[in-house]
Design a protein around this motif. Structure first.
Motif, PDB file in Angstrom:
ATOM      1  N   THR A   6       0.837  -1.174   0.000  1.00 11.95           N
ATOM      2  CA  THR A   6       0.000   0.000   0.000  1.00 11.95           C
ATOM      3  C   THR A   6       0.880   1.234   0.000  1.00 11.95           C
ATOM      4  O   THR A   6       2.055   1.167   0.298  1.00 11.95           O
ATOM      5  CB  THR A   6      -0.883   0.017   1.253  1.00 11.95           C
ATOM      6  N   HIS A  20      -3.413   6.648   2.932  1.00 16.20           N
ATOM      7  CA  HIS A  20      -3.497   5.235   2.654  1.00 16.20           C
ATOM      8  C   HIS A  20      -4.229   5.027   1.335  1.00 16.20           C
ATOM      9  O   HIS A  20      -5.338   5.468   1.160  1.00 16.20           O
ATOM     10  CB  HIS A  20      -4.229   4.538   3.788  1.00 16.20           C
ATOM     11  N   PRO A  22      -5.551   2.025  -0.879  1.00 17.57           N
ATOM     12  CA  PRO A  22      -5.683   0.584  -1.087  1.00 17.57           C
ATOM     13  C   PRO A  22      -5.378   0.243  -2.545  1.00 17.57           C
ATOM     14  O   PRO A  22      -5.831   0.935  -3.454  1.00 17.57           O
ATOM     15  CB  PRO A  22      -7.125   0.277  -0.721  1.00 17.57           C
ATOM     16  N   VAL A  45      -6.923  -6.882   6.984  1.00 22.23           N
ATOM     17  CA  VAL A  45      -7.661  -5.615   7.040  1.00 22.23           C
ATOM     18  C   VAL A  45      -6.707  -4.414   6.996  1.00 22.23           C
ATOM     19  O   VAL A  45      -7.067  -3.355   6.490  1.00 22.23           O
ATOM     20  CB  VAL A  45      -8.618  -5.624   8.257  1.00 22.23           C
ATOM     21  N   HIS A  50      -9.512  -1.094   1.991  1.00 23.62           N
ATOM     22  CA  HIS A  50     -10.504  -1.905   1.271  1.00 23.62           C
ATOM     23  C   HIS A  50     -11.736  -2.114   2.158  1.00 23.62           C
ATOM     24  O   HIS A  50     -12.871  -2.042   1.692  1.00 23.62           O
ATOM     25  CB  HIS A  50      -9.923  -3.276   0.898  1.00 23.62           C
ATOM     26  N   LEU A  67      -9.597  -9.383   9.818  1.00 22.90           N
ATOM     27  CA  LEU A  67      -8.499  -9.995  10.581  1.00 22.90           C
ATOM     28  C   LEU A  67      -7.183  -9.327  10.201  1.00 22.90           C
ATOM     29  O   LEU A  67      -6.992  -8.906   9.053  1.00 22.90           O
ATOM     30  CB  LEU A  67      -8.346 -11.487  10.266  1.00 22.90           C
ATOM     31  N   ASP A  68      -6.279  -9.235  11.161  1.00 24.69           N
ATOM     32  CA  ASP A  68      -4.895  -8.873  10.857  1.00 24.69           C
ATOM     33  C   ASP A  68      -4.019  -9.444  11.957  1.00 24.69           C
ATOM     34  O   ASP A  68      -4.416  -9.465  13.120  1.00 24.69           O
ATOM     35  CB  ASP A  68      -4.711  -7.354  10.775  1.00 24.69           C
ATOM     36  N   ARG A  69      -2.820  -9.879  11.578  1.00 29.05           N
ATOM     37  CA  ARG A  69      -1.976 -10.421  12.643  1.00 29.05           C
ATOM     38  C   ARG A  69      -1.094  -9.371  13.277  1.00 29.05           C
ATOM     39  O   ARG A  69      -0.280  -9.685  14.141  1.00 29.05           O
ATOM     40  CB  ARG A  69      -1.195 -11.631  12.188  1.00 29.05           C
ATOM     41  N   ASP A  70      -1.276  -8.113  12.864  1.00 27.63           N
ATOM     42  CA  ASP A  70      -0.527  -7.005  13.456  1.00 27.63           C
ATOM     43  C   ASP A  70      -1.492  -6.192  14.319  1.00 27.63           C
ATOM     44  O   ASP A  70      -2.390  -5.516  13.800  1.00 27.63           O
ATOM     45  CB  ASP A  70       0.044  -6.151  12.317  1.00 27.63           C
ATOM     46  N   ILE A  73      -1.656  -2.298  13.720  1.00 27.73           N
ATOM     47  CA  ILE A  73      -2.378  -1.895  12.518  1.00 27.73           C
ATOM     48  C   ILE A  73      -3.876  -2.063  12.712  1.00 27.73           C
ATOM     49  O   ILE A  73      -4.681  -1.259  12.244  1.00 27.73           O
ATOM     50  CB  ILE A  73      -1.868  -2.739  11.334  1.00 27.73           C
ATOM     51  N   PRO A 100      -4.342 -14.508  12.541  1.00 31.46           N
ATOM     52  CA  PRO A 100      -3.924 -14.730  11.150  1.00 31.46           C
ATOM     53  C   PRO A 100      -5.127 -15.173  10.317  1.00 31.46           C
ATOM     54  O   PRO A 100      -6.081 -15.741  10.865  1.00 31.46           O
ATOM     55  CB  PRO A 100      -2.899 -15.863  11.279  1.00 31.46           C
ATOM     56  N   GLY A 124       1.020  -9.595   1.908  1.00 35.81           N
ATOM     57  CA  GLY A 124       2.267  -8.844   2.081  1.00 35.81           C
ATOM     58  C   GLY A 124       2.228  -7.873   3.244  1.00 35.81           C
ATOM     59  O   GLY A 124       1.445  -8.027   4.181  1.00 35.81           O
ATOM     60  N   GLN A 129       3.646  -0.642   8.065  1.00 34.35           N
ATOM     61  CA  GLN A 129       4.751  -1.449   8.604  1.00 34.35           C
ATOM     62  C   GLN A 129       6.074  -1.033   7.954  1.00 34.35           C
ATOM     63  O   GLN A 129       7.072  -0.804   8.647  1.00 34.35           O
ATOM     64  CB  GLN A 129       4.479  -2.942   8.344  1.00 34.35           C
ATOM     65  N   MET A 149       5.464  -9.631  11.792  1.00 31.90           N
ATOM     66  CA  MET A 149       4.150  -9.016  11.544  1.00 31.90           C
ATOM     67  C   MET A 149       3.347  -9.016  12.832  1.00 31.90           C
ATOM     68  O   MET A 149       2.609  -8.086  13.106  1.00 31.90           O
ATOM     69  CB  MET A 149       3.396  -9.800  10.482  1.00 31.90           C
TER      70      MET A 149
HETATM   71  C1  LIG Z   1      -1.101  -4.972   2.082  1.00 30.87           C
HETATM   72  S1  LIG Z   1      -1.635  -4.812   3.723  1.00 30.87           S
HETATM   73  C2  LIG Z   1      -3.391  -4.781   3.589  1.00 30.87           C
HETATM   74  C3  LIG Z   1      -3.940  -3.423   3.301  1.00 30.87           C
HETATM   75  C4  LIG Z   1      -5.444  -3.341   3.383  1.00 30.87           C
HETATM   76  N1  LIG Z   1      -6.097  -4.112   2.360  1.00 30.87           N
HETATM   77  C5  LIG Z   1      -5.884  -1.906   3.335  1.00 30.87           C
HETATM   78  O1  LIG Z   1      -6.613  -1.532   2.413  1.00 30.87           O
HETATM   79  O2  LIG Z   1      -5.503  -1.159   4.219  1.00 30.87           O
HETATM   80  C6  LIG Z   1      -1.381  -6.401   4.332  1.00 30.87           C
HETATM   81  C7  LIG Z   1      -1.807  -6.606   5.770  1.00 30.87           C
HETATM   82  O3  LIG Z   1      -1.984  -7.985   5.955  1.00 30.87           O
HETATM   83  C8  LIG Z   1      -1.497  -8.351   7.217  1.00 30.87           C
HETATM   84  N2  LIG Z   1      -1.172  -9.771   7.090  1.00 30.87           N
HETATM   85  C9  LIG Z   1      -0.204 -10.343   6.359  1.00 30.87           C
HETATM   86  N3  LIG Z   1      -0.258 -11.671   6.463  1.00 30.87           N
HETATM   87  C10 LIG Z   1      -1.323 -11.953   7.270  1.00 30.87           C
HETATM   88  C11 LIG Z   1      -1.924 -13.147   7.742  1.00 30.87           C
HETATM   89  N4  LIG Z   1      -1.445 -14.348   7.403  1.00 30.87           N
HETATM   90  N5  LIG Z   1      -3.012 -13.065   8.513  1.00 30.87           N
HETATM   91  C12 LIG Z   1      -3.531 -11.847   8.857  1.00 30.87           C
HETATM   92  N6  LIG Z   1      -2.992 -10.690   8.452  1.00 30.87           N
HETATM   93  C13 LIG Z   1      -1.905 -10.728   7.665  1.00 30.87           C
HETATM   94  C14 LIG Z   1      -0.333  -7.454   7.465  1.00 30.87           C
HETATM   95  O4  LIG Z   1      -0.106  -7.300   8.845  1.00 30.87           O
HETATM   96  C15 LIG Z   1      -0.815  -6.149   6.804  1.00 30.87           C
HETATM   97  O5  LIG Z   1      -1.452  -5.314   7.733  1.00 30.87           O
END
Ligand SMILES: C[S@@+](CC[C@H](N)C(=O)[O-])C[C@H]1O[C@@H](n2cnc3c(N)ncnc32)[C@H](O)[C@@H]1O
Length: 316
Positions: A6, A20, A22, A45, A50, A67-70, A73, A100, A124, A129, A149
């Motif tokens: 992003t 930001h 998307p 997320v 998005h 969901l997000d693993r961070d 964020i 995740p 990604g 990040q 992450m």
């Molecule tokens: C490219 S960003 C997504 C951006 C988002 N679609 C937006 O519009 O803001 C990728 C996100 O996916 C998260 N991520 C990556 N691998 C993941 C996983 N296996 N499970 C959950 N979150 C994950 C990362 O922490 C990061 O915040």
């Protein structure tokens, strides 16, 4: 090659606030074919770009499970999405989870939903990040060599690099970074760490550059790009997560439901392409890429590929 997801830049009001953007937003919305009342899982997320558009399209009666693993964020996404709901612009129910995406079944169950109609994965790392040196993802600014992450995981990139064997290191850099000088890089890093621990992003970037033959130091991308990508993918088990996440999406989607995945390098795209062909009716025979207009505004979209499929009916 690059896997940055992003963009960020100067705010439209001239401030230095991150903006930001998307990736492939228009194309994602067209592929998802959203309508009011749908149950949608956004498995990545991120900053909520998005997700915000999805929440508006599914309206009141719709449910967004994000969901997000961070966790850091996720807090940003929560502020953005709940402001939307509170401000009356959208009334969909929003349920956010620090998990995740391979755990989307649990997240859906916690939101009281047995199945869903749409799943989006935007793979990604996020610019939130990459742009924070203290997270240790980028060689563009110096920071601790972290790259987790999920900061609640115990092992940082520095920890891993301190103990990994030379052969495994070389194989990782070759496999996940598609770096043809992987053996030279691994040999050099292992020799250096006997004297000095490798604990900073700039230090690692300089060591990788030093290990390369002269001609390989001046390519289109920074010479450490492939090695950083490889260590990040390995540390976060990104390809294993992707395989489990695609299977979870298949299991959670109702027949006729849609799965859309944005990937940022060939290793991910190959897995997505084969999974969709085997288990879904493919909508995107060729992956959708960013338009010239989007690339002008957001160069990080240059390696994004969107694929979409429709979940087949259950066999009788
Ligand atoms: C490219 S960003 C997504 C951006 C988002 N679609 C937006 O519009 O803001 C990728 C996100 O996916 C998260 N991520 C990556 N691998 C993941 C996983 N296996 N499970 C959950 N979150 C994950 C990362 O922490 C990061 O915040």
């Amino acid at each position: 090659m690059n896997d940055e997801g992003t963009g960020s830049g100067t705010g439209g009001d001239g401030s230095r606030q991150p903006v930001h953007r998307p990736v492939l937003l228009r194309e994602v919305l067209a592929s998802l074919q959203l309508s009011p009342g749908l149950v949608v899982v956004d498995g990545t997320v991120g900053a909520g770009g998005h997700a915000r558009a999805i929440v508006q399209a599914i309206g009141s009666g719709g449910v967004l499970v994000g969901l997000d693993r961070d966790s850091e964020i996720l807090a940003a996404a929560r502020a953005l999405l709940l402001a939307d709901v509170g401000g009356g612009r959208a009334e969909a129910r929003v349920s956010l989870h620090h998990l995740p995406f391979s755990s989307m079944r649990e997240a859906l169950a916690a939101a009281g939903q047995p199945r869903c109609d749409r799943v989006l994965l935007d793979l990604g790392v996020s610019s939130l990040q990459l742009d924070r040196p203290e997270r240790g993802f980028s060689f563009m600014a110096d920071g601790p060599l972290d790259m987790r992450m999920d900061a609640s995981q115990p092992t940082t990139a520095a920890d891993w690099l301190a103990t990994v064997g030379e052969t495994e290191l070389a194989d990782t850099i070759f496999r996940f970074g598609e770096e043809r000088h992987s053996r030279r890089i691994a040999r050099h890093l292992v020799a250096v760490r006997r004297r000095t621990p490798i604990v900073r992003t700039r230090q690692l970037a300089d060591l990788v550059t030093e290990a390369l033959p002269g001609g390989a130091r001046h390519g289109r991308i920074h010479p450490a790009t492939r090695t950083f990508q490889a260590i990040r993918i390995r540390l976060n088990d990104e390809l294993g997560e992707l395989e489990r996440g695609l299977q979870a999406a298949h299991d959670c989607l109702r027949p006729g439901g849609r799965l859309c995945v944005i990937s940022f390098h060939s290793l991910e795209d190959r897995i997505v392409k084969h999974f969709l062909r085997a288990r879904f009716d493919v909508v995107t025979k060729k992956p959708i890429e960013a338009s010239g207009d989007e690339l002008r505004d957001n160069p990080r979209a240059r390696s994004a590929k969107l694929r979409c499929g429709i979940r087949r009916e259950e066999a009788a």
